[in-house]
Write an enzyme that holds these catalytic residues in place. Structure first.
Site, PDB file in Angstrom:
ATOM      1  N   ARG A 102      33.645  46.303  32.548  1.00 51.19           N
ATOM      2  CA  ARG A 102      34.094  45.979  33.910  1.00 51.19           C
ATOM      3  C   ARG A 102      33.959  47.264  34.711  1.00 51.19           C
ATOM      4  O   ARG A 102      34.614  48.267  34.426  1.00 51.19           O
ATOM      5  CB  ARG A 102      35.542  45.490  33.885  1.00 51.19           C
ATOM      6  CG  ARG A 102      36.154  45.435  35.268  1.00 51.19           C
ATOM      7  CD  ARG A 102      37.449  44.676  35.318  1.00 51.19           C
ATOM      8  NE  ARG A 102      37.204  43.246  35.220  1.00 51.19           N
ATOM      9  CZ  ARG A 102      38.083  42.310  35.553  1.00 51.19           C
ATOM     10  NH1 ARG A 102      39.286  42.642  35.976  1.00 51.19           N
ATOM     11  NH2 ARG A 102      37.783  41.034  35.440  1.00 51.19           N
ATOM     12  N   GLN A 132      33.446  34.653  34.361  1.00 52.70           N
ATOM     13  CA  GLN A 132      34.411  33.791  35.047  1.00 52.70           C
ATOM     14  C   GLN A 132      33.769  32.442  35.394  1.00 52.70           C
ATOM     15  O   GLN A 132      34.376  31.382  35.242  1.00 52.70           O
ATOM     16  CB  GLN A 132      34.905  34.482  36.322  1.00 52.70           C
ATOM     17  CG  GLN A 132      35.874  33.642  37.127  1.00 52.70           C
ATOM     18  CD  GLN A 132      37.217  33.481  36.445  1.00 52.70           C
ATOM     19  OE1 GLN A 132      37.835  34.467  36.064  1.00 52.70           O
ATOM     20  NE2 GLN A 132      37.683  32.255  36.282  1.00 52.70           N
ATOM     21  N   ASP A 223      39.010  32.874  46.411  1.00 57.54           N
ATOM     22  CA  ASP A 223      39.272  34.126  45.692  1.00 57.54           C
ATOM     23  C   ASP A 223      40.018  35.035  46.662  1.00 57.54           C
ATOM     24  O   ASP A 223      40.078  34.771  47.873  1.00 57.54           O
ATOM     25  CB  ASP A 223      37.941  34.756  45.241  1.00 57.54           C
ATOM     26  CG  ASP A 223      38.128  36.020  44.395  1.00 57.54           C
ATOM     27  OD1 ASP A 223      39.221  36.224  43.843  1.00 57.54           O
ATOM     28  OD2 ASP A 223      37.161  36.809  44.287  1.00 57.54           O
ATOM     29  N   CYS A 263      40.057  31.976  40.321  1.00 58.42           N
ATOM     30  CA  CYS A 263      39.812  32.854  39.166  1.00 58.42           C
ATOM     31  C   CYS A 263      41.038  33.674  38.804  1.00 58.42           C
ATOM     32  O   CYS A 263      41.152  34.135  37.680  1.00 58.42           O
ATOM     33  CB  CYS A 263      38.608  33.746  39.429  1.00 58.42           C
ATOM     34  SG  CYS A 263      38.848  34.938  40.764  1.00 58.42           S
ATOM     35  N   ARG A 291      38.644  31.088  29.929  1.00 58.88           N
ATOM     36  CA  ARG A 291      37.981  32.392  29.787  1.00 58.88           C
ATOM     37  C   ARG A 291      37.791  32.698  28.291  1.00 58.88           C
ATOM     38  O   ARG A 291      36.738  33.156  27.868  1.00 58.88           O
ATOM     39  CB  ARG A 291      38.817  33.500  30.448  1.00 58.88           C
ATOM     40  CG  ARG A 291      38.892  33.413  31.962  1.00 58.88           C
ATOM     41  CD  ARG A 291      37.558  33.733  32.608  1.00 58.88           C
ATOM     42  NE  ARG A 291      37.063  35.034  32.193  1.00 58.88           N
ATOM     43  CZ  ARG A 291      37.419  36.205  32.754  1.00 58.88           C
ATOM     44  NH1 ARG A 291      38.233  36.211  33.785  1.00 58.88           N
ATOM     45  NH2 ARG A 291      36.921  37.346  32.324  1.00 58.88           N
TER      46      ARG A 291
END
Ligand code: CP
Ligand code: NVA
Length: 307
Positions: A102, A132, A223, A263, A291
């Site tokens: 990430r 995701q 989001d 998400c 996930r």
């Protein structure tokens, strides 16, 4: 050997193969059958940004597949003191079997992958969040929303919007994205999506009116308005996103049985109202759980691509 850096790199068939594996492995796990598909394998997990879901799902996922996860945060690595990413990649990939990262720029992830001897998975960059989207699609399948769905994304043209563009254009469904002016998805990503859409038959619409996007939709999603790394833009963004909250009035324009996905983390009173969020909590937390299952499908699929 394949990496999992963006859905851009995968065919419809490959995406559906990973989803089918995820469905199979989820069903096994629900029976408490944990088959060691990745026995004794080590997954390095490098985090340059915060995480709840990504960290927990990858760490639990690799353990349940018979392997072990290593949580490596930027500040605990020599990376935080200036060791180059390409050196970090060459070291870690000689000791581990797979790597999840990430980070900020997609180019950082690409550089890591270029120097890695083992498959690399994107655990979120500024540009994409493909793991995701695999969980989101698995959730759509489970809620019966995978047959020619109309998906409405309301909010920022960010990594989630980009990833929805890739998923829709590869799989061939309708995606409507409504953003405030100035917050549209990047032109380059839209151009790629339109090209893939020509082959898949997807319909991609970029709008500025949330109502136009949501009317008749099967899936509504949003989001945060302020992604990780954008904290300094907070005040400006809160002003610019006025009118883009998904609430019960907006959702009422969607199909009666439409689902709402997020998400997470969610910021109530901003991109979503508390009432709407709680009314759709079952879908949202199934999406979060997925996930774990979707990423197991991805990891097992990647392992099978090794030459
Ligand atoms: N959705 C998501 O990636 O959550 P985290 O930031 O908690 O990992
Ligand atoms: N767009 C958000 C997603 C968080 C999971 C971010 O990048 O911060």
């Amino acid at each position: 050997m394949r990496h999992f850096l963006t859905l851009r790199d995968f065919s419809r068939d490959a995406i559906l193969e990973m989803i089918a594996l995820a469905i199979k492995i989820k069903a096994e796990a629900k029976r408490r059958e944990f088959i060691p598909y990745l026995e004794n394998q080590t997954l390095a997990m490098i985090f340059e940004k915060s995480s709840t879901r990504t960290r927990v799902s990858f760490e639990v996922g690799i353990y349940q597949l018979g392997g072990v996860g290593l949580f490596l945060s930027r500040n605990d690595l020599q990376l935080g003191r200036g060791e180059p990413m390409k050196d970090t990649a060459r070291v870690i990939s000689r000791m581990c079997d797979m790597v999840m990262i990430r980070t900020f720029e997609q180019s950082t992830l690409e550089e890591f992958a270029a120097y890695s001897q083992v498959p690399v998975i994107n655990g979120l960059t500024n540009e994409y969040h493909p793991v995701q989207l695999m969980a989101d699609y698995l959730t759509m399948v489970e809620f019966g929303k995978d047959r020619d769905p109309v998906v409405a994304y309301v909010g920022d043209g960010n990594n989630m919007a980009h990833s929805w563009l890739m998923l829709a254009s590869k799989l061939g469904f309708t995606l409507r994205i409504a953003t405030p002016k100035g917050y549209e998805p990047q032109e380059r990503v839209v151009a790629d999506a339109l090209e893939f859409a020509r082959e898949s038959g997807a319909t991609i619409e970029l709008l500025h009116d949330p109502r136009e996007a949501v009317v008749g939709a099967d899936v509504v999603t949003t989001d945060t308005w302020i992604s990780m790394g954008q904290e300094e833009e907070r005040e400006q963004r809160l002003r610019d996103f006025q009118g883009f909250m998904v609430d019960s009035d907006l959702m009422a324009l969607a199909k009666e049985d439409a689902i709402f996905l997020h998400c997470l983390p969610a910021y109530r009173g901003y991109e979503v109202s508390e009432e709407l969020f709680e009314a759709h909590a079952e879908e949202i937390f199934t999406e979060a759980e997925n996930r774990l299952h979707a990423q197991k499908g991805i990891m097992v699929w990647l392992d099978r691509q090794r030459s």
